[in-house]
Write a protein that holds these residues in place. Structure first.
Motif, short mmCIF file in Angstrom:
data_model
loop_
_atom_site.label_atom_id
_atom_site.label_comp_id
_atom_site.label_asym_id
_atom_site.label_seq_id
_atom_site.Cartn_x
_atom_site.Cartn_y
_atom_site.Cartn_z
N GLY A 1 0.77 -1.10 0.05
CA GLY A 1 -0.01 -0.03 0.04
C GLY A 1 0.75 1.31 -0.01
N SER A 2 0.29 2.32 -0.54
CA SER A 2 0.92 3.64 -0.68
C SER A 2 1.01 4.51 0.73
CB SER A 2 0.60 4.46 -1.80
OG SER A 2 1.14 5.78 -1.86
N PRO A 3 2.07 4.80 1.24
CA PRO A 3 2.09 5.87 2.46
C PRO A 3 2.28 7.37 1.87
CG PRO A 3 4.20 5.08 1.80
CD PRO A 3 3.31 4.58 1.03
N ILE A 4 1.97 7.48 0.51
CA ILE A 4 2.12 9.02 -0.09
C ILE A 4 0.91 9.10 -0.68
CG2 ILE A 4 3.69 10.28 -1.53
CD1 ILE A 4 5.27 9.32 0.70
N VAL A 5 0.70 10.53 -0.34
CA VAL A 5 -0.71 10.95 -0.91
C VAL A 5 -0.53 11.20 -2.47
CG1 VAL A 5 -2.06 13.36 -1.16
CG2 VAL A 5 -1.19 12.48 1.28
N GLY A 6 -1.62 10.86 -3.16
CA GLY A 6 -1.47 11.07 -4.78
C GLY A 6 -0.73 9.96 -5.45
N LYS A 7 -0.09 8.87 -4.87
CA LYS A 7 0.65 7.76 -5.19
C LYS A 7 0.05 6.74 -4.90
CE LYS A 7 4.25 10.55 -6.91
NZ LYS A 7 4.43 10.23 -8.30
N ASP B 1 -4.92 0.72 -3.42
CA ASP B 1 -4.99 2.32 -3.24
C ASP B 1 -6.11 2.91 -4.15
OD1 ASP B 1 -2.75 2.60 -1.43
OD2 ASP B 1 -1.41 1.71 -3.15
N GLU B 2 -6.28 2.21 -5.23
CA GLU B 2 -7.26 2.57 -6.10
C GLU B 2 -8.74 2.55 -5.42
OE1 GLU B 2 -7.30 1.89 -10.70
OE2 GLU B 2 -5.83 0.44 -9.80
N VAL B 3 -9.08 1.35 -4.98
CA VAL B 3 -10.19 1.12 -4.35
C VAL B 3 -10.51 2.04 -3.32
CG1 VAL B 3 -11.51 -0.57 -3.24
CG2 VAL B 3 -10.37 -1.24 -5.19
#
Length: 358
Positions: free
Chosen positions: A218-224, A332-334
């Motif tokens: 999973g991404s820890p960065i906003v927008g990524k 992250d998309e979901v």
């Protein structure tokens, strides 16, 4: 025979993500954060898969550390919330748990109990959840030095509030505060690096980094998204199509008639819902996939089922597996479609969904 709704756990992807964290951590050692049942993946499974590479684990609370020991693993375990009862310090000594001290009453318990576990001190650098303020550290250190049992202080930990946002100046400010506050004790170790901090150019990670969500893809960065950052998805959530039908133009699907067909549309019902932990707020146009082809949800998610538009997968039929998230559709998309973050989705999958690993 049970339905085939399953969360499949890719342990090679997990190990690859851990190695990526180590590379980004540079000279810092890397403790694997496996709290919240290994972010919903199964704490024993996750900790065991990392046992030959992770020198230390981190969890929120002592019951999670006990689960690691029950899996036959013996690496030190850091308790990020510390202990919740005085008697827990005895377990920490006997089981090699390293509690984080963050409040006065934990110091009181330590003094009264006469135990000498390895401990860390939490420094509140501005997040204002847990920890001692920098001005309080000299007095706290003096108390620790006077304890007859002599708790062994490993070092200091901090936590960032805004490391997920590259534009925020708060991470640099917190880092400076942490460095200044701990500078009188240069021989003690330091740990501040959550997953997001691994992706901030030039960010000091000191002696120990603490990757969490990035281990699971999973991404820890906003927008990524995780793949944007070179991370591999560890969990693939799948459920079967249990029926298909053609919804005529003008007809609706599901509770509230929230989606109405603009044209005749072949749709399918999938055996998963918010009772399984799939987010109820993931509405129409949330992506899913079948046979490697991306499709979309339509209408409202119900407790045990959700509906998908099969226009892009005309050959799909009953029994075919739908990927709710995984390698074709990122978690992250979901999460973005549901107005939340991947952390919540992964940890929210309920016990009704079996986990299998490969």
């Amino acid at each position: 025979m049970p339905r085939s709704t399953t969360a499949r756990i890719d342990l090679d992807a997990l190990r690859n993500n851990y190695r990526a964290a180590c590379e980004r951590a540079g000279s810092a050692k890397t403790m694997a954060v496996v709290k919240a049942d290994g972010y919903g993946h199964g704490i024993a499974r996750i900790a065991s898969a990392l046992s030959d590479v992770a020198p230390k684990y981190a969890v929120a609370c002592i019951e999670e550390a006990v689960a690691i020991r029950a899996a036959g693993l013996f690496q030190p375990v850091v308790l990020l919330q510390g202990v919740h009862a005085a008697d827990d310090f005895a377990d920490c000594v006997h089981r090699n748990f390293e509690p984080v001290l963050h409040v006065e009453h934990q110091l009181d318990w330590l003094e009264q109990g006469g135990y000498a576990p390895d401990v860390w001190l939490k420094v509140n650098t501005g997040m204002n959840r847990l920890g001692f303020r920098p001005d309080d550290l000299p007095a706290v250190m003096a108390r620790l030095e006077k304890m007859s049992a002599g708790a062994k202080l490993q070092g200091f930990v901090g936590h960032f509030a805004c490391a997920d946002d590259a534009s925020s100046p708060m991470t640099a400010a917190q880092t400076a505060t942490f460095e200044t506050a701990t500078s009188p004790w240069p021989l003690l170790m330091k740990s501040v690096g959550n997953s997001a901090a691994h992706f901030i150019p030039g960010q000091p990670l000191f002696d120990w980094s603490r990757p969490g969500i990035m281990l699971y893809g999973g991404s820890p960065i906003v927008g990524k998204t995780g793949p944007d950052l070179g991370l591999e998805p560890v969990m693939t959530l799948e459920a079967p199509l249990i029926t298909t039908r053609v919804v005529k133009a003008g007809e609706s699907v599901g509770y509230g008639g929230a989606w109405v067909a603009e044209r005749d549309t072949r749709m399918g019902m999938v055996a998963i819902g918010y009772g399984d932990g799939y987010p109820r707020h993931a509405g129409t146009d949330t992506p899913a996939a079948i046979g490697g082809r991306r499709i979309r949800l339509i209408g409202r998610v119900s407790m045990d089922m959700l509906a998908v538009d099969l226009s892009n997968a005309p050959e799909a039929g009953e029994g075919d597996l739908v990927e709710l998230w995984g390698r074709t559709v990122g978690v992250d998309e979901v999460a973005s479609c549901a107005g939340t973050i991947s952390y919540e989705l992964l940890t929210g999958i309920t016990s009704r969904v079996p986990r299998t690993s490969y």
